[in-house]
Write a protein that holds these residues in place. Structure first.
Motif, mmCIF file in Angstrom:
data_model
loop_
_atom_site.group_PDB
_atom_site.id
_atom_site.type_symbol
_atom_site.label_atom_id
_atom_site.label_comp_id
_atom_site.label_asym_id
_atom_site.label_seq_id
_atom_site.Cartn_x
_atom_site.Cartn_y
_atom_site.Cartn_z
ATOM 1 N N UNK A 176 32.326 7.853 16.800
ATOM 2 C CA UNK A 176 31.318 7.350 17.737
ATOM 3 C C UNK A 176 31.915 6.300 18.672
ATOM 4 N N UNK A 177 32.699 5.373 18.152
ATOM 5 C CA UNK A 177 33.279 4.338 19.015
ATOM 6 C C UNK A 177 34.306 4.926 19.980
ATOM 7 N N UNK A 178 35.045 5.922 19.542
ATOM 8 C CA UNK A 178 36.000 6.569 20.447
ATOM 9 C C UNK A 178 35.250 7.271 21.578
ATOM 10 N N UNK A 179 34.145 7.941 21.255
ATOM 11 C CA UNK A 179 33.344 8.591 22.298
ATOM 12 C C UNK A 179 32.776 7.565 23.272
ATOM 13 N N UNK A 180 32.281 6.435 22.753
ATOM 14 C CA UNK A 180 31.775 5.378 23.634
ATOM 15 C C UNK A 180 32.885 4.832 24.526
ATOM 16 N N UNK A 181 34.059 4.619 23.961
ATOM 17 C CA UNK A 181 35.168 4.089 24.755
ATOM 18 C C UNK A 181 35.583 5.066 25.848
ATOM 19 N N UNK A 182 35.660 6.340 25.499
ATOM 20 C CA UNK A 182 36.042 7.344 26.493
ATOM 21 C C UNK A 182 35.033 7.377 27.629
ATOM 22 N N UNK A 183 33.739 7.375 27.296
ATOM 23 C CA UNK A 183 32.711 7.406 28.342
ATOM 24 C C UNK A 183 32.739 6.131 29.173
ATOM 25 N N UNK A 184 32.967 4.979 28.540
ATOM 26 C CA UNK A 184 33.015 3.728 29.292
ATOM 27 C C UNK A 184 34.215 3.705 30.239
ATOM 28 N N UNK A 185 35.407 4.070 29.747
ATOM 29 C CA UNK A 185 36.590 4.019 30.598
ATOM 30 C C UNK A 185 36.521 5.067 31.707
ATOM 31 N N UNK A 186 35.962 6.224 31.409
ATOM 32 C CA UNK A 186 35.800 7.221 32.462
ATOM 33 C C UNK A 186 34.741 6.767 33.464
ATOM 34 N N UNK A 187 33.681 6.139 32.983
ATOM 35 C CA UNK A 187 32.675 5.563 33.886
ATOM 36 C C UNK A 187 33.280 4.484 34.763
ATOM 37 N N UNK A 188 34.166 3.667 34.189
ATOM 38 C CA UNK A 188 34.858 2.653 34.985
ATOM 39 C C UNK A 188 35.734 3.300 36.045
ATOM 40 N N UNK A 189 36.480 4.333 35.648
ATOM 41 C CA UNK A 189 37.379 4.995 36.599
ATOM 42 C C UNK A 189 36.590 5.651 37.726
ATOM 43 N N UNK A 190 35.442 6.244 37.412
ATOM 44 C CA UNK A 190 34.648 6.897 38.447
ATOM 45 C C UNK A 190 33.923 5.896 39.344
ATOM 46 N N UNK A 191 33.524 4.764 38.783
ATOM 47 C CA UNK A 191 32.787 3.781 39.574
ATOM 48 C C UNK A 191 33.698 2.780 40.284
ATOM 49 N N UNK A 192 34.984 2.857 40.063
ATOM 50 C CA UNK A 192 35.907 1.886 40.637
ATOM 51 C C UNK A 192 35.794 1.747 42.158
ATOM 52 N N UNK A 193 35.742 2.833 42.922
ATOM 53 C CA UNK A 193 35.617 2.645 44.378
ATOM 54 C C UNK A 193 34.337 1.898 44.773
ATOM 55 N N UNK A 194 33.244 2.153 44.075
ATOM 56 C CA UNK A 194 31.989 1.478 44.407
ATOM 57 C C UNK A 194 31.998 0.026 43.949
ATOM 58 N N UNK A 195 32.632 -0.248 42.822
ATOM 59 C CA UNK A 195 32.761 -1.628 42.353
ATOM 60 C C UNK A 195 33.619 -2.423 43.330
ATOM 61 N N UNK A 196 34.718 -1.841 43.771
ATOM 62 C CA UNK A 196 35.584 -2.512 44.742
ATOM 63 C C UNK A 196 34.840 -2.712 46.064
ATOM 64 N N UNK A 197 34.042 -1.738 46.454
ATOM 65 C CA UNK A 197 33.269 -1.873 47.692
ATOM 66 C C UNK A 197 32.279 -3.040 47.592
ATOM 67 N N UNK A 198 31.627 -3.192 46.448
ATOM 68 C CA UNK A 198 30.692 -4.314 46.269
ATOM 69 C C UNK A 198 31.431 -5.653 46.347
ATOM 70 N N UNK A 199 32.585 -5.731 45.722
ATOM 71 C CA UNK A 199 33.357 -6.966 45.795
ATOM 72 C C UNK A 199 33.878 -7.195 47.216
ATOM 73 N N UNK A 259 42.553 0.460 49.582
ATOM 74 C CA UNK A 259 42.593 1.926 49.576
ATOM 75 C C UNK A 259 43.827 2.443 48.845
ATOM 76 N N UNK A 260 44.963 1.816 49.086
ATOM 77 C CA UNK A 260 46.180 2.224 48.395
ATOM 78 C C UNK A 260 46.059 1.980 46.892
ATOM 79 N N UNK A 261 45.418 0.892 46.509
ATOM 80 C CA UNK A 261 45.254 0.586 45.086
ATOM 81 C C UNK A 261 44.395 1.631 44.391
ATOM 82 N N UNK A 262 43.290 2.014 45.019
ATOM 83 C CA UNK A 262 42.417 3.029 44.427
ATOM 84 C C UNK A 262 43.153 4.364 44.348
ATOM 85 N N UNK A 263 43.844 4.737 45.416
ATOM 86 C CA UNK A 263 44.605 5.991 45.415
ATOM 87 C C UNK A 263 45.669 5.980 44.320
ATOM 88 N N UNK A 264 46.415 4.891 44.203
ATOM 89 C CA UNK A 264 47.464 4.814 43.185
ATOM 90 C C UNK A 264 46.885 4.765 41.774
#
Length: 180
Positions: free
Chosen positions: A104-127, A148-153
């Motif tokens: 269960x914790x591994x599944x939560x971690x995977x979903x959280x880290x993937x959610x972070x990776x997918x939301x990264x451009x929007x989080x950076x945009x807010x900042x 932009x280079x950071x998100x791409x890399x």
């Protein structure tokens, strides 16, 4: 008041006055209104943008929870491909869990880290929306290129790790571990 503190206050006042004059000149040239916010207004703006960034993170994490089974099967593909190639040599390795809540914790971690990776451009945009008003035009251009280079890399690093590093890792680590 001590002499050192008076000197610090003097240089602080001169520095801030110079920044304010420069900001007023630049806003006059660009035709933009110069807006000075108090420290409390800055904190409120930061809070607003951090809350929106957190909402994006939670939203994408919940979306990942909704699609957890396809995501896990996709993430297991390199492992399954390795097992298919070594099963001809009668080597078998299964995924195991040691504690009750580990799966269960591994599944939560995977979903959280993937959610972070997918939301990264929007989080950076807010900042970026918080930081951008304090930057000059030249600084904004440089910062936009760097962001932009950071998100791409970041995404290129994820793909590099998934398609190149992980298969070699399974090949060397699991074949070595199966000898014992």
């Amino acid at each position: 008041m001590s002499k050192g503190l008076k000197i610090f206050e003097y240089f602080s006042h001169v520095f801030n006055a110079g920044l304010n004059r420069k900001a007023r000149r630049e806003s006059a040239v660009l035709g933009v209104e110069h807006n000075n916010l108090s420290i409390l207004e800055h904190v409120q703006q930061l809070r607003k943008h951090l809350m929106l960034a957190a909402i994006w993170l939670v939203l994408f994490t919940m979306i990942c929870f909704a699609f957890m089974n396809p995501i896990l099967s996709y993430l297991k593909k390199p492992y399954d491909m390795f097992l298919n190639t070594v099963s001809q040599n009668e080597i078998s390795q299964n995924l195991t869990s040691i504690s009750i809540f580990e799966v269960m914790t591994v599944n939560f971690k995977i979903c959280f880290f993937l959610g972070f990776a997918l939301s990264l451009p929007l989080v950076i945009y807010e900042l970026w929306k918080f930081v951008a008003p304090a930057l000059y035009q030249k600084e904004k251009k440089i910062a936009q290129i760097v962001l932009l280079a950071s998100v791409f890399l970041f995404y290129a690093g994820i793909l590099f790790g998934y398609y190149l590093i992980i298969p070699y890792f399974f090949q060397s680590a699991l074949s070595w571990a199966s000898q014992y």
